[in-house]
Design a protein around this motif. Structure first.
Motif, short mmCIF file in Angstrom:
data_model
loop_
_atom_site.label_atom_id
_atom_site.label_comp_id
_atom_site.label_asym_id
_atom_site.label_seq_id
_atom_site.Cartn_x
_atom_site.Cartn_y
_atom_site.Cartn_z
N PRO A 58 0.82 -1.22 0.00
CA PRO A 58 0.00 0.00 0.00
C PRO A 58 0.86 1.28 0.00
O PRO A 58 0.33 2.37 -0.01
N ARG A 298 -11.01 -7.79 0.01
CA ARG A 298 -10.14 -8.53 0.93
C ARG A 298 -8.81 -7.80 1.12
O ARG A 298 -7.90 -7.92 0.31
N THR A 299 -8.74 -7.05 2.19
CA THR A 299 -7.53 -6.29 2.51
C THR A 299 -7.19 -6.54 3.97
O THR A 299 -7.52 -5.74 4.84
N PRO A 300 -6.55 -7.67 4.24
CA PRO A 300 -6.30 -8.05 5.64
C PRO A 300 -5.28 -7.14 6.32
O PRO A 300 -4.48 -6.47 5.67
N GLY A 301 -5.31 -7.18 7.64
CA GLY A 301 -4.32 -6.46 8.45
C GLY A 301 -4.33 -4.97 8.18
O GLY A 301 -5.37 -4.35 8.01
N ARG A 302 -3.14 -4.40 8.09
CA ARG A 302 -3.02 -2.95 7.91
C ARG A 302 -3.38 -2.51 6.50
O ARG A 302 -3.49 -1.32 6.23
N GLU A 304 -6.10 -2.72 5.37
CA GLU A 304 -7.42 -2.12 5.54
C GLU A 304 -7.35 -0.59 5.46
O GLU A 304 -8.25 0.04 4.92
N ASP A 305 -6.28 -0.02 5.97
CA ASP A 305 -6.11 1.44 5.90
C ASP A 305 -6.13 1.92 4.46
O ASP A 305 -6.65 2.99 4.14
N TYR A 307 -7.52 0.43 1.88
CA TYR A 307 -8.89 0.33 1.38
C TYR A 307 -9.73 1.48 1.93
O TYR A 307 -10.42 2.17 1.18
N ALA A 308 -9.64 1.70 3.23
CA ALA A 308 -10.49 2.71 3.87
C ALA A 308 -10.23 4.09 3.27
O ALA A 308 -11.17 4.83 2.96
N ALA A 403 5.20 -8.76 0.13
CA ALA A 403 5.75 -8.84 1.49
C ALA A 403 5.64 -10.26 2.02
O ALA A 403 6.59 -10.79 2.61
#
Lengths: 423, 751
Positions: A58, A298-302, A304-305, A307-308, A403
């Motif tokens: 990201p 589907r954006t696991p973990g961090r 999500e930021d 996506y948000a 990663a």
């Protein structure tokens, strides 16, 4: 152990197959604990898929930056033997004591001659640039923007071409040797790390989404090239049919993935990849509308930021729905995206001027199986059961993002070394 | 001071160099002006015969420094590395001159001459680095005896490393022991699996290389990689031992359900997913209110996660946990209805098969929507209202029991410090509260430094592994997922990022590898990533230290502690060799043998600065060697052209830029300087975390100084350039030169 042998007999601790980010990582990480590795890559250069990406999610940072650090680690390194244009022919022996037969394809270039650039400039033969999915042409003798090793390669398709041959003969004699033949090299190693990576799912097989039929339907991997400075459009994102500005673009998620008829599994990266690519469009075409059609984001973990923050963007719209069809509007080359509400069956249609299919990842081990009894699932991903002596790394093990691939590849070294001690 | 140097210069005429510059004139410069005793040219310096010629000269002429005037050090690295104590400097005539300047131009020739001058100055000022090799302890300390901790211990112990596990509970196994089943492990990925934790526990407990301290925590860890001293408390109170590197595998804790009142927590028959797991292993899932089997169970996903008021991140496992627990329920009570109320179902990779398998069960109903209301109903049930559903209208679900799929919080996360605690924490993390830099610094994780208190490091920069956002001590780097801000200390498992047991197990191998790598590199006196193999380290000439504390504060890796007076106490094994301390020091007392304020100063002073009437301005470009320099190399390979008036000076990191070099440059009449480094800010790309950011801060001071000297601010600039932006190299340098031109000649020229 110290790497030993030269020519056609080499002994090392680990053989790493695949010179993408996972394989590079495995070889370097092994060498930095004092182990030796032979790193084998079938292409003329290291870097694999990541070398052809514009940015990573990201952070939206360039893959070249991390590759440069890795290449720097290799430049000083005596414990990694890099073999490009090389594939694995046969493996005999057992975990702890393998003998691997490698086939080395000719490079046709004798050395990086001081005057090479000048000759290449004059090379009259151009071939489709495979790194750019054949969209543009490049010289038949080529060197990518950040090549490792920094030695020219000859496109194999021209080696028997008379026009090319006569041009090559006219060059200073010590530059080309078109008579070079494939060679066989034997490697003794205790363990094998299989880091052969992935290829995009063939989008042409997804009949209803129009790839290969409609000019303005591209895949996410092609789109990545369009956004890259060394891509076919020098980084300018535009409509393929007429090079027009993008005004309204659609991203179709799960194009092939999560689909019993194509790839039943989730490719795990495509959601974040489309969010990233939506950000590319946003940057280049601030007025464009971006529509992302998804089943689940589907954006696991961090992640999500990422996506948000993208979801908050006033020009980026997320629509929940499975895309049933992409069809061309006659006359305009525009596209209709028909998305289905999976619960009610209601179809919503929207017109776009370009559509990107978020196609998934197919492990290369489907085509290029490890020549030992490695345990694989139905789709070609290697099992975490490494009793065969082959340890998967990166997308050869699972659908991973960069990663996670590097993480897995780092660990693969310690897994491989467990085996050495067992024998 | 430098030892007596015997210098040789070798000029390559290949790769267009010979066609672009007057080689004879360069030879003459080397011999006459630079007084280099051995100077030779060759049409291809990397060829075998040329390399042999250099090696022979090194031997016969006893050369201890050689200048290789040819290509960039990014190519032919091994070829131009010489044994027998001969150090080589790569004078970049190809990428910095022949390829990027107009051929056969007077200014191009002057540039080539200047690069040779700088090389000679560097070689004469530098000393040969010598590794700092000490006896070290190669024991790995694993903090936490859960899945990832045990796997780290076992996989490193199997390679004959001694391992110590410190576990705060009275037994190993962590969460894995509390889970009845785990997600499917193998194809066809449909059925739940056993965690295998008992087998792992017995292997770890039986291993003769592993020492385990249970019911114990760490009182303190002093020292540096290879030389850490650990003291325990708890059941092993007072036990002390030495270790070399550390894996932090302290795991996760559930998000505090008391904060989930808005989702019904506290109401009758509302439980968390962790409680369901406990019930499953203790007699089955029953309604807490009456001990009855529930006829319907609802799960609310993202209970706390993906919520800006709670945990903004996704906890990555809760979707699959609910699918797993739905399976428990359906297996035990086939008639019980299960509702899973979700935003997105996240079952990555092959777990999609598991999801589909559960989805196909008719008694499991998955509904997408946002929860707007949770109320109790008569009979101690719950009623949940959802909006934004696929039906287009709100949906109401009633169930006998509600499970909140709550998320994961790393054990390194410091929960809601009260105001008093915050102050104490800040005082702990920074002896000098007047300096606010550390507090602003979210990336170095002031909160974790202050409060997590798991490792209890005695580092001046804080007690624990610095964390990223949300308290995870994860890497900031996509390409280097095990990077941390403390050398020789790595994180594994769910403390690093939210992950399931299988991922934690897998993650442990990587962290274990990095832990033994730190040991092996440290044993050789070498740096770890990103300058792995570097044998240099900073020397501090402490007699001249004024205790300003800039070096201790600015080092992103906590290398320096300090004594009561504030004098820095270096710990070379913690150091990454970026040189940020060297850039920070106003007294210029921090030096590497081959990289120092003095060496670069000498290079700058060696430049020939034309008189004002020659109308040939001169400017310096200090460029980060990790990104900006490769970017320039690529631009050169594409034959892009830059101003011939700029002289390139590569830096280890822009953070090593000491502002005295600007003064040096201006005082010898150079008209301006530009600093080109990596992106800084939240998504920084600097490989040394804060280097480019610190360079920017220091530039503010430079601007102030320029004002005092009545010099134009435009003379000194700083900019960011990513490696991929090589096409912008000419624009960046040429625009800068335009600004320098506009400012006119440096008025101090000729003084």
């Amino acid at each position: 152990m110290e790497i030993s042998g030269n020519g056609d007999q080499i002994t090392a601790d680990i053989l790493v197959v695949g010179g993408g980010i996972a394989g590079i990582t495995a070889a370097i990480e092994a060498s930095e604990i004092g182990k030796s590795a032979v790193l084998v890559e079938k292409e003329p250069f290291l870097g694999g898929r990541v070398a052809k990406m514009n940015q990573y999610f990201p952070k939206l940072c360039p893959p070249l930056c991390g590759l440069e650090i890795n290449f720097k680690r290799l430049r000083f390194n005596d414990q990694v033997k890099i073999m490009t244009l090389t594939t694995v022919e046969e493996v005999t022996g057992k975990p702890g004591d393998f003998e691997i037969t490698l086939k080395v394809e000719p490079r046709y270039v004798k050395d990086d001659s001081p005057d090479f650039d000048e000759y290449v400039e004059a090379c009259p033969i151009e071939v489709p640039n495979q790194d750019n999915f054949g969209i543009d042409m490049h010289k038949a003798v080529y060197l990518p923007q950040m090549a490792y090793p920094s030695i020219y390669a000859v496109d194999p398709s021209v080696v028997n071409d008379d026009k090319f041959k006569s041009w090559a003969k006219g060059c200073k004699t010590d530059i080309f040797d078109l008579d070079m033949k494939p060679e066989t090299v034997k490697v003794k190693a205790a363990a094998i790390i299989w880091a052969t990576g992935w290829q995009p799912y063939d989008a042409a097989k997804i009949d209803n989404l129009g790839f290969g039929k409609h000019d303005n339907v591209v895949t996410n991997v092609i789109f990545e090239r369009l956004a890259s400075a060394d891509g076919p459009t020098q980084g300018k994102i535009q409509r393929p049919s007429d090079n027009a500005e993008i005004k309204k673009i659609g991203f179709v998620q799960c194009a092939g993935s999560r689909d019993e008829n194509h790839l039943p599994y989730c490719s795990a990266v495509c959601c974040a990849a489309s969010i990233k690519q939506a950000n590319y469009v946003r940057e280049q075409h601030p007025e464009a509308e971006i529509h992302i059609f998804y089943i689940d984001v589907r954006t696991p973990g961090r992640l999500e930021d990422f996506y948000a923050s993208t979801d908050e963007d006033e020009k980026i719209f997320f629509h929940r729905g499975k895309v049933a069809e992409v069809r061309e509007v006659s006359g305009s080359k525009n596209l209709i995206v028909a998305a289905e509400n999976t619960l009610t069956g209601k179809i919503t249609e929207m017109e776009m001027d370009m559509v990107v299919l978020a196609t998934g990842m197919v492990p290369n081990s489907v085509e290029c199986k490890p020549p030992v009894d490695a345990i694989m699932d139905d789709w070609g991903f290697l099992s975490s059961d490494t009793s065969s002596g082959v340890v998967g790394a990166g997308v050869a093990s699972r659908p991973f993002d960069v990663a996670a691939s590097v993480q897995d590849a780092t660990g693969s070294v310690l897994k491989a070394l467990q085996m050495m001690n067992r024998s | 001071m430098a030892v007596e140097t015997k210098l040789g210069a070798y000029i390559c005429t290949g790769c267009d160099i010979g066609k672009s510059v007057d080689i004879e004139a360069l030879e003459k410069l080397c011999t006459d002006e630079l007084k280099i005793p051995v100077c030779k040219t060759h049409e291809k310096l990397c060829a075998t015969d040329a390399l042999k010629m250099i090696q022979d000269d090194i031997k016969s002429e006893e050369l201890n420094r050689v200048i290789i005037a040819g290509c960039s050090p990014r190519v032919k690295t091994k070829e131009f590395t010489f044994d027998n104590g001969a150090m080589a400097d790569r004078c970049v005539l190809r990428e910095h001159v022949a390829w990027i300047l107009e051929p056969n131009d007077e200014d191009t020739q002057m540039a080539a001459e200047d690069y040779l001058r700088m090389s000679a100055a560097r070689m004469r000022a530098t000393e040969l680095p010598e590794a700092n090799i000490e006896e070290i302890d190669k024991t790995v300390l694993v903090v936490g005896g859960g899945m990832s901790g045990m796997r780290t211990a076992l996989s490193t112990a199997n390679l004959s490393y001694d391992v110590v596990i410190v576990e705060k509970e009275d037994n190993l196994g962590g969460w894995a022991r509390k889970f009845t089943k785990v997600f499917p492990k193998q194809a066809p990925y449909k059925d739940l699996a056993d965690s295998g934790v008992d087998e792992l526990i017995s292997q770890v407990e039986a291993h003769d290389k592993i020492t385990i301290y249970k019911s114990s925590t760490i009182k303190k860890i002093e020292g540096e990689p290879g030389k850490f001293e650990v003291e325990l408390e708890g059941a092993s109170d007072g036990v002390k031992f030495k270790i070399g590197s550390i894996v932090l595998a302290s795991g996760w804790k559930p998000y505090d359900p008391e904060k989930l009142g808005h989702l019904g927590y506290g109401k009758s028959n509302v439980v968390t997913n962790v409680q369901v797991e406990e019930m499953t292993s203790n007699g089955g899932i029953k309604r807490p209110s009456d001990g009855q089997v529930p006829k319907s169970v609802a799960f609310i996903q993202c209970a706390g996660s993906r919520d800006q008021d709670h945990l903004p991140y996704c906890s990555a496992v809760c979707c699959r946990v609910s699918l797993k627990q739905a399976t428990y329920i359906k297996e035990a009570y086939p008639d019980t209805l299960v509702y899973i109320l979700y935003k997105d179902i996240r079952s990555p990779g092959q777990y999609e098969e598991f999801y589909k398998n559960v989805q196909e069960n008719e008694g499991v109903c998955l509904t997408k929507g946002e929860v707007v209301r949770v109320d109790s109903t008569a009979g101690d049930g719950v009623e949940i209202e959802l909006e934004d559903t696929l039906f287009g209208e709100n949906v109401i679900v009633q169930a006998d029991m509600l499970v909140l799929a709550s998320g994961m919080v790393p054990t390194t996360k410091v929960e809601d410090l009260t105001e008093g605690e915050t102050e104490t924490a800040e005082a702990l993390s920074d002896d000098n509260p007047a300096d606010s830099e550390d507090k602003e610094d979210a990336n170095t994780g002031a909160s974790a430094e202050a409060g997590a208190r798991i490792l209890n490091l005695t580092y001046r920069k804080g007690t624990d592994l610095p964390t990223l956002k949300y308290g995870f001590p994860d890497s900031h780097y996509i390409c280097f997922p095990y990077e941390t801000l403390r050398t020789g200390i790595y994180a594994a498992g769910a403390v690093r990022a939210p992950m399931d047991l299988a991922s934690a197990d897998n993650d442990a191998y990587g962290a274990g590898l990095k832990a033994i790598q730190a040991l092996e590199l440290t044993a050789k006196g070498q740096a770890v990533h990103p300058r792995a193999g570097d044998e240099t380290f900073p020397d501090f000439f402490l007699q001249r230290c004024t205790q300003c504390k800039r070096c201790t504060e600015e080092c992103p890796f906590g290398t320096l502690d300090e004594d009561e007076k504030g004098t820095p106490e270096p710990h070379p094994n913690r150091c990454r060799r970026c040189g940020i301390c060297m850039g920070a020091c106003p007294e210029r007392i921090v030096s590497f043998k081959d990289y120092s304020v003095h060496i670069i100063g000498e290079m700058i002073k060696s430049l020939e600065v034309p008189d004002e009437e020659d109308e040939k301005p001169r400017a310096l470009a200090f460029m980060c060697e990790n990104d900006a320099i490769p970017s320039l190399d690529i631009a050169a390979a594409h034959r892009l052209k830059i101003s011939p008036f700029v002289r390139i000076i590569p830096l280890r990191c822009l953070g090593s830029m000491n502002i005295v070099w600007i003064a040096d440059a201006l005082s010898v009449g150079i008209d301006g300087a530009i600093l080109i480094g990596c992106k800084h800010g939240d998504d920084y790309q600097c490989h040394f975390v804060k280097g480019s950011e610190l360079a920017n801060t220091r530039m503010e001071n430079v601007r102030e100084k320029l004002k005092q000297l009545v010099l134009e601010e435009e003379r000194v600039q700083i900019t960011e350039l990513a490696l991929s932006e090589w096409k912008k190299v000419p624009e960046v340098l040429n625009n800068f030169m335009d600004d320098v031109d506009a400012a006119g000649p440096n008025p101090y020229k000729g003084f």
